[in-house]
Write a protein that holds these residues in place. Structure first.
Motif, short mmCIF file in Angstrom:
data_model
loop_
_atom_site.label_atom_id
_atom_site.label_comp_id
_atom_site.label_asym_id
_atom_site.label_seq_id
_atom_site.Cartn_x
_atom_site.Cartn_y
_atom_site.Cartn_z
N ARG A 1 43.52 78.06 70.64
CA ARG A 1 43.15 79.79 70.66
C ARG A 1 42.06 79.94 71.53
N PRO A 2 42.08 81.21 71.90
CA PRO A 2 41.01 81.68 73.02
C PRO A 2 39.64 81.18 72.60
N GLY A 3 38.60 80.80 73.36
CA GLY A 3 37.35 80.93 73.19
C GLY A 3 36.52 81.35 74.40
N PRO A 4 35.26 80.82 74.73
CA PRO A 4 34.45 81.33 75.97
C PRO A 4 35.36 81.22 77.19
N ASN A 5 35.33 82.07 78.06
CA ASN A 5 35.97 82.19 79.16
C ASN A 5 35.28 81.84 80.69
N GLY A 6 34.20 81.13 80.22
CA GLY A 6 33.29 80.72 81.42
C GLY A 6 32.11 80.05 80.96
N PHE A 7 31.55 79.61 81.90
CA PHE A 7 30.28 79.04 81.61
C PHE A 7 29.24 80.19 81.63
N ASN A 8 29.26 80.84 80.75
CA ASN A 8 28.29 82.20 80.70
C ASN A 8 26.98 81.83 79.91
N LYS A 9 26.14 82.75 80.09
CA LYS A 9 24.63 82.60 79.55
C LYS A 9 24.85 82.81 77.98
N GLY A 10 23.84 82.33 77.15
CA GLY A 10 23.67 82.51 75.83
C GLY A 10 22.64 81.73 75.32
#
Length: 251
Positions: free
Chosen positions: A110-119
């Protein structure tokens, strides 16, 4: 490409993620390509800068002697090597974005984070933080090496990934980054008979020369790939070479 696919052999993962795996390997190859070309770019700029300086050196030195209080430094415009550095950093982040999607697909369908984005991770904003938080929430049954994987990514982002992504963002919006030093030479302190070796290399804000920075970034990224792939479910580790082994293809 041979080096990248040695690190990321598509035979090591299920066919369901082969598309993402091959895309990540290709992006890694482009990143490696730009790192390899950077020294040649610097050599070209150094030669052109030397030709210009050598043609005008006597006049420069004479002009400075008339103004003893002036610290005159001649700079290269830096367009060629800054463009290559930007390509290195751009492909670095592009690879991380694809790698993040690959990690998610290997862990869960199933879908999860779509990139190496900040958090934010424990109150500190990190590049890839959203992925790290998502991984930390997964059940150990689905991700047996969860804690080791998260710890490896968090440490890498703390130590060098977040800074590199920030540099990429700055170069993407401006030509230079604060504290960056271009290829240069001091005229009043320079030699009477100029040689190419007298020209100082461009340096990152940390004081590290640009080539060393790019090679270090390459080594860190490729080591991270070879360290984290075996921690992911569905990966056959012995089909992927370590960075210490795969780097031989670049020589």
């Amino acid at each position: 490409m041979v080096c990248a696919t040695a690190l990321m052999n598509s035979n090591s993962v299920p066919s369901t993620v082969e598309k993402e795996f091959n895309a990540a390997a290709r992006r890694l190859a482009i990143f490696l390509h730009h790192v390899e070309l950077l020294p040649a770019e610097l050599d070209f700029v150094r030669h052109e800068f030397y030709v210009h300086l050598n043609r005008n050196w006597t006049e420069y030195v004479a002009a400075v002697k008339q103004k003893p209080d002036l610290e005159y430094i001649a700079y290269a415009d830096g367009l060629a090597y800054v463009s290559r550095l930007h390509s290195v950093l751009y492909e670095f982040k592009a690879f991380l974005d694809i790698f993040a999607r690959l990690v998610v697909r290997l862990v869960l369908p199933r879908p999860g984070p779509n990139g190496f984005n900040k958090g934010k991770v424990e109150g500190i904003e990190l590049s890839g933080g959203r992925l790290m938080n998502w991984l930390a929430e997964q059940q150990v049954q689905a991700l047996p090496h969860r804690d080791a994987l998260v710890a490896s990514l968090v440490a890498a982002s703390h130590e060098w990934i977040t800074e590199a992504v920030s540099l990429r963002d700055t170069l993407g919006h401006y030509r230079d980054v604060p504290g960056f030093s271009h290829m240069r030479i001091s005229v009043p302190r320079g030699p009477k008979n100029l040689k190419q070796k007298d020209i100082l290399p461009p340096e990152m804000p940390s004081g590290q020369d640009v080539t060393t920075y790019a090679v270090t970034l390459r080594d860190r990224l490729c080591n991270l790939v070879s360290e984290t792939l075996p921690l992911l479910p569905g990966v056959t580790p012995n089909l992927n070479e370590t960075w210490q082994s795969a780097c031989r293809y670049l020589k």
